[in-house]
Design an enzyme around this catalytic site. Structure first.
Site, mmCIF file in Angstrom:
data_model
loop_
_atom_site.group_PDB
_atom_site.id
_atom_site.type_symbol
_atom_site.label_atom_id
_atom_site.label_comp_id
_atom_site.label_asym_id
_atom_site.label_seq_id
_atom_site.Cartn_x
_atom_site.Cartn_y
_atom_site.Cartn_z
ATOM 1 N N ASP A 194 2.868 -2.577 -3.240
ATOM 2 C CA ASP A 194 2.682 -1.137 -3.428
ATOM 3 C C ASP A 194 1.336 -0.841 -4.082
ATOM 4 O O ASP A 194 0.960 0.327 -4.247
ATOM 5 C CB ASP A 194 3.832 -0.515 -4.215
ATOM 6 C CG ASP A 194 4.044 -1.137 -5.586
ATOM 7 O OD1 ASP A 194 3.274 -2.035 -5.975
ATOM 8 O OD2 ASP A 194 5.000 -0.724 -6.274
ATOM 9 N N SER A 195 0.569 -1.891 -4.399
ATOM 10 C CA SER A 195 -0.819 -1.706 -4.825
ATOM 11 C C SER A 195 -1.668 -1.137 -3.690
ATOM 12 O O SER A 195 -2.810 -0.724 -3.913
ATOM 13 C CB SER A 195 -1.422 -3.019 -5.317
ATOM 14 O OG SER A 195 -1.225 -4.046 -4.364
ATOM 15 N N ASP B 142 6.956 -4.870 -0.924
ATOM 16 C CA ASP B 142 7.417 -4.150 -2.110
ATOM 17 C C ASP B 142 8.272 -2.957 -1.716
ATOM 18 O O ASP B 142 7.929 -2.214 -0.784
ATOM 19 C CB ASP B 142 6.221 -3.621 -2.910
ATOM 20 C CG ASP B 142 5.754 -4.585 -3.976
ATOM 21 O OD1 ASP B 142 6.524 -5.484 -4.357
ATOM 22 O OD2 ASP B 142 4.604 -4.438 -4.441
ATOM 23 N N LYS C 37 10.667 -7.007 -2.337
ATOM 24 C CA LYS C 37 10.447 -7.280 -3.762
ATOM 25 C C LYS C 37 10.772 -6.041 -4.584
ATOM 26 O O LYS C 37 10.388 -4.929 -4.208
ATOM 27 C CB LYS C 37 9.010 -7.719 -4.035
ATOM 28 C CG LYS C 37 8.744 -8.023 -5.521
ATOM 29 C CD LYS C 37 7.411 -8.712 -5.731
ATOM 30 C CE LYS C 37 6.245 -7.743 -5.644
ATOM 31 N NZ LYS C 37 6.250 -6.734 -6.744
ATOM 32 N N GLU D 278 10.957 -4.461 -8.753
ATOM 33 C CA GLU D 278 10.549 -4.627 -10.141
ATOM 34 C C GLU D 278 11.742 -4.385 -11.065
ATOM 35 O O GLU D 278 12.599 -3.546 -10.791
ATOM 36 C CB GLU D 278 9.436 -3.631 -10.497
ATOM 37 C CG GLU D 278 8.140 -3.876 -9.754
ATOM 38 C CD GLU D 278 7.045 -2.906 -10.197
ATOM 39 O OE1 GLU D 278 7.263 -2.145 -11.158
ATOM 40 O OE2 GLU D 278 5.964 -2.918 -9.577
ATOM 41 N N GLU E 251 3.987 -11.069 -14.031
ATOM 42 C CA GLU E 251 2.679 -10.411 -14.085
ATOM 43 C C GLU E 251 2.234 -10.150 -15.516
ATOM 44 O O GLU E 251 2.957 -9.555 -16.316
ATOM 45 C CB GLU E 251 2.697 -9.093 -13.312
ATOM 46 C CG GLU E 251 1.356 -8.374 -13.330
ATOM 47 C CD GLU E 251 1.275 -7.191 -12.389
ATOM 48 O OE1 GLU E 251 0.229 -6.500 -12.417
ATOM 49 O OE2 GLU E 251 2.230 -6.946 -11.638
#
Length: 236
Positions: free
Chosen positions: A16-17, A55, A85, A87, A154
């Site tokens: 999602d970056s 993501d 993925k 978070e 991270e």
């Protein structure tokens, strides 16, 4: 994606970056599920061998486990990626378990979790304190128990990442988490020199693609303005 796949990486993360790198946003929060699907579909089509992970963006799994499963199914069905993925730690474990039970492989993500940036109040190193490190370790165990086949760590101290790596039976993937993880991940635009003004301690540039792109565009402009392109052999 095709070039990166051919270069031999084991896995490609459609992160999602892309919100920052591709869309110019200040954080990962604005990118939508529809936008992630477009990027992920293109990457999956370009890959022949690498494991492709996508993501799940902010808001696509936080509301309820049911909505998380629904959106994970949509990601897999509409893109062709191999895994998703998420978070978060213990709080998202029930959602991860439901997604895994639906037949979708899941990667976890702990430490600095950019989707929670307003909660943290910045992009600083996480798990420096003993309390936070203990919580992260417990979260990692919860993610493995919920069915994650790998966990991204991270921006945490290398010593904490080492503890987690030694504790878990599934692989850890580090970004700003030292050399003791089982694998490493970087945003390709950062690592290949395309990003401007982003210089965190953990980043190493492995190529100067930004400067090479500028050089090529300047050469193109000069050739066009100088009536050198297209020449006779490049015309029909």
């Amino acid at each position: 994606a095709r070039l990166i796949d051919e270069a031999g990486v084991d896995s490609i993360l459609v992160g999602d970056s892309a919100s920052n790198v591709m869309l110019g946003n200040d954080s990962t929060l604005p990118i939508t599920l529809d936008e992630m699907i477009v990027y992920a579909r293109g990457v999956a089509r370009g890959c022949q061998r690498a494991l492709v992970v996508c993501d799940m963006p902010f808001g696509s799994y936080q509301v309820s486990p049911e909505e998380g499963v629904r959106n994970a199914v949509r990601l897999i069905r509409e893109t062709g990626v191999d895994a998703v993925k998420l978070e978060g730690g213990e709080e998202v474990a029930p959602t991860i378990e439901r997604i895994v039970n639906a037949g979708i492989p899941v990667v976890g993500h702990l430490g600095l979790t950019p989707q929670s940036i307003h909660k943290f109040g910045g992009y600083g190193v996480r798990a420096r304190s003993e309390v936070e490190a203990t919580k992260l370790i417990a979260d990692a165990q919860a993610l493995e128990k919920a069915g994650c086949f790998a966990v991204v760590l991270e921006k945490i101290p290398a010593s904490v990442a080492q503890q987690v790596t030694e504790l878990l039976s599934v692989p850890t993937i580090g970004i700003g988490a030292g050399s003791h993880c089982d694998g490493q991940v970087l945003v390709y635009a950062d690592a290949m020199g395309l990003t401007q003004g982003f210089e965190p301690k953990f980043l190493r540039e492995f190529a100067a693609m930004g400067e090479e792109l500028r050089r090529g565009v300047r050469a193109y402009c000069e050739a066009v303005k100088g009536d050198e392109f297209p020449n006779e052999s490049e015309s029909y």
